[in-house]
Design a protein around this motif. Structure first.
Motif, PDB file in Angstrom:
ATOM      1  N   ARG A 136      44.062  32.766   8.699  1.00  0.00           N
ATOM      2  CA  ARG A 136      43.642  33.287   7.638  1.00  0.00           C
ATOM      3  C   ARG A 136      44.718  33.794   6.704  1.00  0.00           C
ATOM      4  NH1 ARG A 136      39.295  35.602   4.841  1.00  0.00           N
ATOM      5  NH2 ARG A 136      37.989  35.598   6.968  1.00  0.00           N
ATOM      6  N   ALA A 137      45.814  34.276   7.283  1.00  0.00           N
ATOM      7  CA  ALA A 137      47.191  34.921   6.588  1.00  0.00           C
ATOM      8  C   ALA A 137      47.883  33.917   6.150  1.00  0.00           C
ATOM      9  CB  ALA A 137      47.793  35.737   7.712  1.00  0.00           C
ATOM     10  N   PHE A 138      47.967  32.745   7.076  1.00  0.00           N
ATOM     11  CA  PHE A 138      48.657  31.438   6.180  1.00  0.00           C
ATOM     12  C   PHE A 138      48.047  31.028   5.210  1.00  0.00           C
ATOM     13  CE2 PHE A 138      50.621  31.880  10.367  1.00  0.00           C
ATOM     14  CZ  PHE A 138      51.961  31.194  10.119  1.00  0.00           C
ATOM     15  N   LEU A 139      46.748  30.825   5.097  1.00  0.00           N
ATOM     16  CA  LEU A 139      45.856  30.418   3.900  1.00  0.00           C
ATOM     17  C   LEU A 139      46.103  31.398   2.678  1.00  0.00           C
ATOM     18  CD1 LEU A 139      42.530  29.276   5.364  1.00  0.00           C
ATOM     19  CD2 LEU A 139      44.221  27.832   4.312  1.00  0.00           C
ATOM     20  N   GLU A 140      46.237  32.870   2.975  1.00  0.00           N
ATOM     21  CA  GLU A 140      46.455  33.520   1.987  1.00  0.00           C
ATOM     22  C   GLU A 140      47.907  33.479   1.309  1.00  0.00           C
ATOM     23  OE1 GLU A 140      45.729  37.221   3.869  1.00  0.00           O
ATOM     24  OE2 GLU A 140      43.441  37.181   3.444  1.00  0.00           O
ATOM     25  N   ALA A 141      48.782  33.276   2.191  1.00  0.00           N
ATOM     26  CA  ALA A 141      50.232  32.713   1.662  1.00  0.00           C
ATOM     27  C   ALA A 141      50.107  31.473   1.030  1.00  0.00           C
ATOM     28  CB  ALA A 141      51.183  32.842   2.847  1.00  0.00           C
ATOM     29  N   THR A 142      49.437  30.577   1.352  1.00  0.00           N
ATOM     30  CA  THR A 142      49.333  29.285   0.858  1.00  0.00           C
ATOM     31  C   THR A 142      48.715  29.422  -0.637  1.00  0.00           C
ATOM     32  OG1 THR A 142      49.165  28.023   2.925  1.00  0.00           O
ATOM     33  CG2 THR A 142      48.085  27.075   1.032  1.00  0.00           C
ATOM     34  N   ALA A 143      47.827  30.105  -0.725  1.00  0.00           N
ATOM     35  CA  ALA A 143      47.132  30.126  -1.986  1.00  0.00           C
ATOM     36  C   ALA A 143      48.191  30.712  -3.252  1.00  0.00           C
ATOM     37  CB  ALA A 143      46.004  31.383  -1.759  1.00  0.00           C
ATOM     38  N   GLU A 144      49.022  31.445  -2.671  1.00  0.00           N
ATOM     39  CA  GLU A 144      49.840  32.094  -3.430  1.00  0.00           C
ATOM     40  C   GLU A 144      50.961  31.191  -4.031  1.00  0.00           C
ATOM     41  OE1 GLU A 144      51.944  35.221  -1.628  1.00  0.00           O
ATOM     42  OE2 GLU A 144      49.984  36.399  -1.631  1.00  0.00           O
ATOM     43  N   ILE A 145      51.020  30.196  -3.366  1.00  0.00           N
ATOM     44  CA  ILE A 145      52.408  29.349  -3.596  1.00  0.00           C
ATOM     45  C   ILE A 145      52.175  27.697  -3.880  1.00  0.00           C
ATOM     46  CG2 ILE A 145      54.218  30.697  -2.451  1.00  0.00           C
ATOM     47  CD1 ILE A 145      54.197  28.805  -0.244  1.00  0.00           C
ATOM     48  N   ALA A 146      50.768  27.316  -3.583  1.00  0.00           N
ATOM     49  CA  ALA A 146      50.587  25.972  -3.516  1.00  0.00           C
ATOM     50  C   ALA A 146      49.637  25.354  -4.598  1.00  0.00           C
ATOM     51  CB  ALA A 146      49.946  25.442  -2.007  1.00  0.00           C
ATOM     52  N   ALA A 147      49.897  24.255  -5.097  1.00  0.00           N
ATOM     53  CA  ALA A 147      48.824  23.628  -5.942  1.00  0.00           C
ATOM     54  C   ALA A 147      48.055  22.813  -5.201  1.00  0.00           C
ATOM     55  CB  ALA A 147      49.578  22.629  -6.813  1.00  0.00           C
ATOM     56  N   VAL A 148      48.639  22.556  -4.164  1.00  0.00           N
ATOM     57  CA  VAL A 148      47.678  21.619  -2.972  1.00  0.00           C
ATOM     58  C   VAL A 148      48.251  21.917  -1.679  1.00  0.00           C
ATOM     59  CG1 VAL A 148      49.199  19.500  -3.043  1.00  0.00           C
ATOM     60  CG2 VAL A 148      46.653  19.315  -2.520  1.00  0.00           C
ATOM     61  N   SER A 149      47.339  21.830  -0.729  1.00  0.00           N
ATOM     62  CA  SER A 149      47.904  21.950   0.622  1.00  0.00           C
ATOM     63  C   SER A 149      46.926  21.072   1.882  1.00  0.00           C
ATOM     64  CB  SER A 149      47.447  23.454   1.324  1.00  0.00           C
ATOM     65  OG  SER A 149      46.159  23.840   1.242  1.00  0.00           O
ATOM     66  N   TYR A 150      47.798  20.788   2.966  1.00  0.00           N
ATOM     67  CA  TYR A 150      47.098  20.352   3.921  1.00  0.00           C
ATOM     68  C   TYR A 150      47.248  21.289   5.082  1.00  0.00           C
ATOM     69  CZ  TYR A 150      47.487  16.258   1.067  1.00  0.00           C
ATOM     70  OH  TYR A 150      47.477  15.369  -0.077  1.00  0.00           O
ATOM     71  N   THR A 151      46.326  21.445   5.669  1.00  0.00           N
ATOM     72  CA  THR A 151      46.407  22.440   6.759  1.00  0.00           C
ATOM     73  C   THR A 151      45.679  22.123   8.026  1.00  0.00           C
ATOM     74  OG1 THR A 151      44.817  24.020   5.872  1.00  0.00           O
ATOM     75  CG2 THR A 151      47.054  24.617   5.587  1.00  0.00           C
ATOM     76  N   ILE A 152      46.058  22.411   9.321  1.00  0.00           N
ATOM     77  CA  ILE A 152      45.255  22.118  10.551  1.00  0.00           C
ATOM     78  C   ILE A 152      44.675  23.195  11.174  1.00  0.00           C
ATOM     79  CG2 ILE A 152      45.462  20.698  12.869  1.00  0.00           C
ATOM     80  CD1 ILE A 152      48.106  19.434  11.623  1.00  0.00           C
ATOM     81  N   HIS A 153      43.451  23.163  11.457  1.00  0.00           N
ATOM     82  CA  HIS A 153      42.653  24.346  12.125  1.00  0.00           C
ATOM     83  C   HIS A 153      41.817  24.130  13.306  1.00  0.00           C
ATOM     84  CE1 HIS A 153      43.190  26.684   8.268  1.00  0.00           C
ATOM     85  NE2 HIS A 153      43.521  25.247   8.003  1.00  0.00           N
ATOM     86  N   ASN A 154      41.390  25.008  13.974  1.00  0.00           N
ATOM     87  CA  ASN A 154      40.729  24.946  15.230  1.00  0.00           C
ATOM     88  C   ASN A 154      39.415  24.247  14.789  1.00  0.00           C
ATOM     89  OD1 ASN A 154      40.192  25.224  17.867  1.00  0.00           O
ATOM     90  ND2 ASN A 154      40.125  27.482  17.811  1.00  0.00           N
ATOM     91  N   GLU A 155      38.801  23.705  15.822  1.00  0.00           N
ATOM     92  CA  GLU A 155      37.409  23.261  15.506  1.00  0.00           C
ATOM     93  C   GLU A 155      36.410  24.162  15.126  1.00  0.00           C
ATOM     94  OE1 GLU A 155      36.765  23.133  20.373  1.00  0.00           O
ATOM     95  OE2 GLU A 155      36.936  21.605  19.498  1.00  0.00           O
ATOM     96  N   ASP A 156      35.548  23.880  14.270  1.00  0.00           N
ATOM     97  CA  ASP A 156      34.619  24.582  13.937  1.00  0.00           C
ATOM     98  C   ASP A 156      34.884  25.655  12.982  1.00  0.00           C
ATOM     99  OD1 ASP A 156      32.447  23.414  15.594  1.00  0.00           O
ATOM    100  OD2 ASP A 156      33.195  25.117  17.345  1.00  0.00           O
ATOM    101  N   SER A 157      35.701  25.201  11.998  1.00  0.00           N
ATOM    102  CA  SER A 157      36.592  25.816  11.300  1.00  0.00           C
ATOM    103  C   SER A 157      36.237  25.687   9.589  1.00  0.00           C
ATOM    104  CB  SER A 157      38.042  25.958  11.204  1.00  0.00           C
ATOM    105  OG  SER A 157      38.536  26.548  12.053  1.00  0.00           O
ATOM    106  N   GLN A 158      35.365  24.748   9.501  1.00  0.00           N
ATOM    107  CA  GLN A 158      34.898  24.157   7.900  1.00  0.00           C
ATOM    108  C   GLN A 158      34.248  25.298   7.218  1.00  0.00           C
ATOM    109  OE1 GLN A 158      33.370  20.098   7.925  1.00  0.00           O
ATOM    110  NE2 GLN A 158      33.267  20.238   5.903  1.00  0.00           N
ATOM    111  N   SER A 159      33.436  25.949   7.637  1.00  0.00           N
ATOM    112  CA  SER A 159      32.597  26.883   6.954  1.00  0.00           C
ATOM    113  C   SER A 159      33.556  28.098   6.461  1.00  0.00           C
ATOM    114  CB  SER A 159      31.534  27.468   7.518  1.00  0.00           C
ATOM    115  OG  SER A 159      31.941  28.202   8.916  1.00  0.00           O
ATOM    116  N   PHE A 160      34.482  28.457   7.429  1.00  0.00           N
ATOM    117  CA  PHE A 160      35.537  29.442   7.106  1.00  0.00           C
ATOM    118  C   PHE A 160      36.552  28.966   6.034  1.00  0.00           C
ATOM    119  CE2 PHE A 160      40.235  30.177   8.300  1.00  0.00           C
ATOM    120  CZ  PHE A 160      40.150  31.604   7.644  1.00  0.00           C
ATOM    121  N   VAL A 161      37.217  27.674   5.963  1.00  0.00           N
ATOM    122  CA  VAL A 161      38.098  27.161   5.233  1.00  0.00           C
ATOM    123  C   VAL A 161      37.366  27.101   3.880  1.00  0.00           C
ATOM    124  CG1 VAL A 161      39.548  25.114   4.796  1.00  0.00           C
ATOM    125  CG2 VAL A 161      39.558  26.415   6.994  1.00  0.00           C
TER     126      VAL A 161
END
Length: 206
Positions: A136-161
């Motif tokens: 989550r903390a990485f996504l929060e940082a990503t939201a600040e600096i990215a126009a677009v992102s590609y991130t790899i997450h644990n299984e069953d993360s789709q609803s969270f992301v």
């Protein structure tokens, strides 16, 4: 942006060396060459490598190196671990990439005054620590600096992301599963190897 084929990328990325003494607390795993090639090739197809590319928590440098090989002109790999950055630099030299900036720092407290970059990252999952969604903390940082992102997450993360993206007025444009083999490298591992169905997301933030 035209660039090498996904197969060519994967073949070259196979030269990226793994950690010799990985840190459990930092969840240091080698991102598979095939998966890194898939992500970086997809980013190239969408012209997302035309922007500055940041690999948050770069580790071995696999994704930063993949982005450079795929055609990104400016790539920055960020990691809190100086030994990881040294390994990433050696890997880039061994593979033969364009220039990559290696920055020591906490990826979730980044120093970048940027809002239109491309983030490519395999953040920690937090699963073995009982710390669900350490990413989550990485996504929060990503939201600040990215126009677009590609991130790899644990299984069953789709609803969270997807929920996180919606809360930030962002859009998940691509979601797919990919095998992520995890070798027996820490004391708490009980199998010689297990394979997770990791989930990869492309998110448009702006």
């Amino acid at each position: 942006m035209s660039g090498p084929s996904r197969r060519t990328l994967a073949r070259r990325l196979e030269a990226v060396a793994d950690f010799s003494e990985p840190s459990a607390s930092l969840e240091q795993y080698l991102t598979p060459a095939d998966l890194a090639a898939h992500v970086c090739h997809l980013a190239g197809l969408h012209d997302d490598l035309d922007r500055p590319v940041l690999d948050l928590g770069t580790g071995t440098g696999m994704l930063a190196i993949g982005a450079s090989l795929a055609g990104a002109e400016r790539v920055v790999g960020v990691d809190v671990d100086p030994d990881a950055l040294a390994l990433a630099g050696r890997n880039a030299a061994a593979v033969g990439t364009g220039p990559i900036e290696w920055v020591r720092g906490d990826a979730i407290r980044h120093p970048f005054a940027l809002t239109d970059g491309t983030v490519i990252s395999n953040p920690p999952f937090g699963a073995q620590h009982g710390n669900r969604h350490a990413d989550r903390a990485f996504l929060e940082a990503t939201a600040e600096i990215a126009a677009v992102s590609y991130t790899i997450h644990n299984e069953d993360s789709q609803s969270f992301v997807e929920s996180f993206a919606a809360d930030h007025s962002a859009t998940v444009t691509h979601a797919f599963r990919a095998p992520l083999p995890i070798g027996n490298r820490f004391d708490f591992h009980t199998r010689s190897e297990q394979t997770l169905d990791a989930e990869v997301f492309r998110i448009e933030w702006r």
